[in-house]
Write a protein that holds these residues in place. Sequence first.
Motif, PDB file in Angstrom:
ATOM      1  N   LEU A   1       0.899  -1.396  -0.131  1.00 16.74           N
ATOM      2  CA  LEU A   1       0.078  -0.133  -0.149  1.00 16.74           C
ATOM      3  C   LEU A   1       0.811   0.979  -0.080  1.00 16.74           C
ATOM      4  N   ALA A   2       2.120   1.762   0.963  1.00 18.01           N
ATOM      5  CA  ALA A   2       2.640   2.473   1.058  1.00 18.01           C
ATOM      6  C   ALA A   2       3.286   3.048  -0.240  1.00 18.01           C
ATOM      7  N   ALA A   3       3.937   2.062  -0.705  1.00 15.20           N
ATOM      8  CA  ALA A   3       4.670   2.331  -1.897  1.00 15.20           C
ATOM      9  C   ALA A   3       4.189   2.932  -2.702  1.00 15.20           C
ATOM     10  N   GLU A   4       3.261   1.448  -3.476  1.00 18.39           N
ATOM     11  CA  GLU A   4       2.246   2.385  -4.621  1.00 18.39           C
ATOM     12  C   GLU A   4       1.707   3.718  -4.114  1.00 18.39           C
ATOM     13  N   ILE A   5       0.947   4.101  -3.212  1.00 17.25           N
ATOM     14  CA  ILE A   5      -0.020   5.411  -2.849  1.00 17.25           C
ATOM     15  C   ILE A   5       2.240   6.189  -3.254  1.00 17.25           C
ATOM     16  N   ALA A   6       3.061   6.122  -2.249  1.00 17.16           N
ATOM     17  CA  ALA A   6       4.394   7.094  -2.577  1.00 17.16           C
ATOM     18  C   ALA A   6       4.271   7.324  -3.948  1.00 17.16           C
ATOM     19  N   ALA A   7       4.166   5.808  -4.712  1.00 15.60           N
ATOM     20  CA  ALA A   7       4.780   6.099  -6.949  1.00 15.60           C
ATOM     21  C   ALA A   7       3.706   6.815  -6.869  1.00 15.60           C
ATOM     22  N   ILE A   8       2.530   7.241  -6.771  1.00 20.36           N
ATOM     23  CA  ILE A   8       1.522   7.656  -7.238  1.00 20.36           C
ATOM     24  C   ILE A   8       1.101   9.555  -6.998  1.00 20.36           C
ATOM     25  N   ASP A   9       2.118   9.189  -5.544  1.00 20.07           N
ATOM     26  CA  ASP A   9       1.871  11.209  -5.342  1.00 20.07           C
ATOM     27  C   ASP A   9       3.003  11.133  -6.258  1.00 20.07           C
ATOM     28  N   SER A  10       4.248  10.967  -6.047  1.00 21.52           N
ATOM     29  CA  SER A  10       6.011  11.036  -6.937  1.00 21.52           C
ATOM     30  C   SER A  10       5.236  11.596  -8.443  1.00 21.52           C
ATOM     31  N   ALA A  11       4.546  10.380  -9.139  1.00 20.90           N
ATOM     32  CA  ALA A  11       3.993   9.895 -10.415  1.00 20.90           C
ATOM     33  C   ALA A  11       2.857  12.080 -10.628  1.00 20.90           C
ATOM     34  N   VAL A  12       2.196  11.738 -10.228  1.00 20.41           N
ATOM     35  CA  VAL A  12       1.374  13.431  -9.098  1.00 20.41           C
ATOM     36  C   VAL A  12       2.243  15.272  -9.724  1.00 20.41           C
ATOM     37  N   ARG A  13       3.463  14.813  -8.594  1.00 21.16           N
ATOM     38  CA  ARG A  13       3.979  15.659  -8.793  1.00 21.16           C
ATOM     39  C   ARG A  13       5.635  16.126 -10.233  1.00 21.16           C
ATOM     40  N   GLN A  14       4.923  14.662 -10.460  1.00 18.39           N
ATOM     41  CA  GLN A  14       6.402  14.817 -11.952  1.00 18.39           C
ATOM     42  C   GLN A  14       5.745  14.961 -13.317  1.00 18.39           C
ATOM     43  N   GLY A  15       4.362  15.298 -13.661  1.00 17.78           N
ATOM     44  CA  GLY A  15       2.970  15.370 -14.744  1.00 17.78           C
ATOM     45  C   GLY A  15       3.089  14.423 -14.929  1.00 17.78           C
ATOM     46  N   VAL A  16       3.406  13.204 -14.560  1.00 20.73           N
ATOM     47  CA  VAL A  16       2.906  12.244 -15.616  1.00 20.73           C
ATOM     48  C   VAL A  16       1.498  11.739 -16.331  1.00 20.73           C
ATOM     49  N   GLY A  17       1.318  11.844 -17.393  1.00 21.11           N
ATOM     50  CA  GLY A  17      -0.141  11.729 -17.618  1.00 21.11           C
ATOM     51  C   GLY A  17      -0.656  10.011 -17.178  1.00 21.11           C
ATOM     52  N   HIS A  18      -0.147   8.876 -17.410  1.00 18.45           N
ATOM     53  CA  HIS A  18      -1.236   7.785 -17.363  1.00 18.45           C
ATOM     54  C   HIS A  18       0.073   7.152 -16.715  1.00 18.45           C
ATOM     55  N   VAL A  19      -0.722   6.282 -15.599  1.00 15.35           N
ATOM     56  CA  VAL A  19      -0.956   4.763 -14.466  1.00 15.35           C
ATOM     57  C   VAL A  19      -1.606   4.065 -15.167  1.00 15.35           C
ATOM     58  N   ILE A  20      -0.704   3.191 -15.454  1.00 16.20           N
ATOM     59  CA  ILE A  20      -0.866   1.344 -15.375  1.00 16.20           C
ATOM     60  C   ILE A  20      -0.764   0.869 -13.858  1.00 16.20           C
ATOM     61  N   LYS A  21      -1.618   0.075 -13.487  1.00 16.01           N
ATOM     62  CA  LYS A  21      -1.735  -0.120 -11.515  1.00 16.01           C
ATOM     63  C   LYS A  21      -1.744  -2.046 -12.214  1.00 16.01           C
ATOM     64  N   ILE A  22      -1.523  -2.622 -11.870  1.00 16.10           N
ATOM     65  CA  ILE A  22      -1.279  -4.334 -11.531  1.00 16.10           C
ATOM     66  C   ILE A  22      -2.298  -4.123 -10.572  1.00 16.10           C
ATOM     67  N   THR A  23      -3.362  -4.913 -10.206  1.00 19.94           N
ATOM     68  CA  THR A  23      -4.793  -4.987  -9.350  1.00 19.94           C
ATOM     69  C   THR A  23      -5.171  -6.724  -9.375  1.00 19.94           C
ATOM     70  N   ASN A  24      -6.521  -6.327  -7.698  1.00 23.11           N
ATOM     71  CA  ASN A  24      -6.718  -7.634  -8.367  1.00 23.11           C
ATOM     72  C   ASN A  24      -8.312  -7.845  -8.311  1.00 23.11           C
ATOM     73  N   HIS A  25      -8.729  -8.599  -8.789  1.00 22.00           N
ATOM     74  CA  HIS A  25     -10.344  -8.499  -9.830  1.00 22.00           C
ATOM     75  C   HIS A  25     -11.408  -7.863  -8.844  1.00 22.00           C
ATOM     76  N   LYS A  26     -10.852  -9.113  -7.536  1.00 21.71           N
ATOM     77  CA  LYS A  26     -11.618  -9.135  -6.107  1.00 21.71           C
ATOM     78  C   LYS A  26     -11.097  -7.564  -5.234  1.00 21.71           C
ATOM     79  N   ALA A  27     -10.577  -6.934  -5.677  1.00 19.25           N
ATOM     80  CA  ALA A  27     -10.862  -5.614  -4.776  1.00 19.25           C
ATOM     81  C   ALA A  27     -11.378  -4.936  -4.216  1.00 19.25           C
ATOM     82  N   THR A  28     -11.483  -4.839  -2.867  1.00 24.31           N
ATOM     83  CA  THR A  28     -13.056  -4.245  -2.433  1.00 24.31           C
ATOM     84  C   THR A  28     -12.234  -3.341  -1.261  1.00 24.31           C
ATOM     85  N   GLU A  29     -13.105  -2.519  -0.697  1.00 20.92           N
ATOM     86  CA  GLU A  29     -13.133  -2.063   0.243  1.00 20.92           C
ATOM     87  C   GLU A  29     -13.052  -2.938   1.593  1.00 20.92           C
TER      88      GLU A  29
END
Length: 287
Positions: free
Chosen positions: A76-104
């Motif tokens: 969790l912390a690693a991916e949040i950090a990477a997304i936040d850095s991507a926003v700071r650096q102006g990255v236009g598109h993020v492709i995430k490997i996830t889980n089909h059954k990901a729910t809160e």
Amino acid sequence: MILVTGATGNIGTEAVRLLAARGVPTRALIRDAARVPRDGGWDGVEIAVGDFGRPDSLDAALAGVDTLLLITPSILAAEIAAIDSAVRQGVGHVIKITNHKATENSPVDRRRDHARIEAHLAASGPAYTLLAPNLFMQNLLYTAPAVRETHGFVMSTGDGRFGMVDARDVAAAAAAVAAAPAAHAGCTYLLTGPRLITYADVATELSHVLGHRIEYRRLTPEQHRKDMVLAGVPEPVATSNAQVFGLIAEGDAAWLSDDITTLTGAGARDLRAFLADHAAAFRPSAA
């Protein structure tokens, strides 16, 4: 420029190789420069040495990047950090490997984490694409020592079926999206093998490939959890694994998709092809 995180893992290594073969400008984020493949498959790839726990190294790796292929072991912390850095650096598109059954409200911790990451990504601004694999065939390699030594393996999924997928096909789908991400903005792709199988089918296919009978030895999820802990698996990981195995027994992973073919133009590898490619791992060294 595409940045691939988790670049020395099963998906990342192959995704970087495929992008390099296409001539797509690619940068690989790794923690140890010594792990760069030396077989020529990464020729022309930029190497960024960094760590998810160091925002400065993430910012440096993401500087000038258009697309981020985000791969981690569900941290969790690693991916949040990477997304936040991507926003700071102006990255236009993020492709995430996830889980089909990901729910809160999933009973599985790592699925809840995926849901939190997805929500954070959706709220962060960049366009994004989600890739959701079924079980990985590469996980079968963890059974190889038992198969070599005892002609069998244990598992606690009962007769539950799953659309097991080769990580190389997941990498091919990821590379296809990363090479032309605009067409995939807002899409979720389900990545599976060509048919539903059980661990009894795995034993049958191993028997075919190896030329002698391989036994699928069944445990309950709770027995399996205890065995994993005794084998040194951290208790939270063992508990999470046992939860997933119990859900698979109930049909949780019994789903298929043609999305790999849609994205790559090629059919997904089947179990027999995977086992034939990795047969040496399951054979005794004296054989």
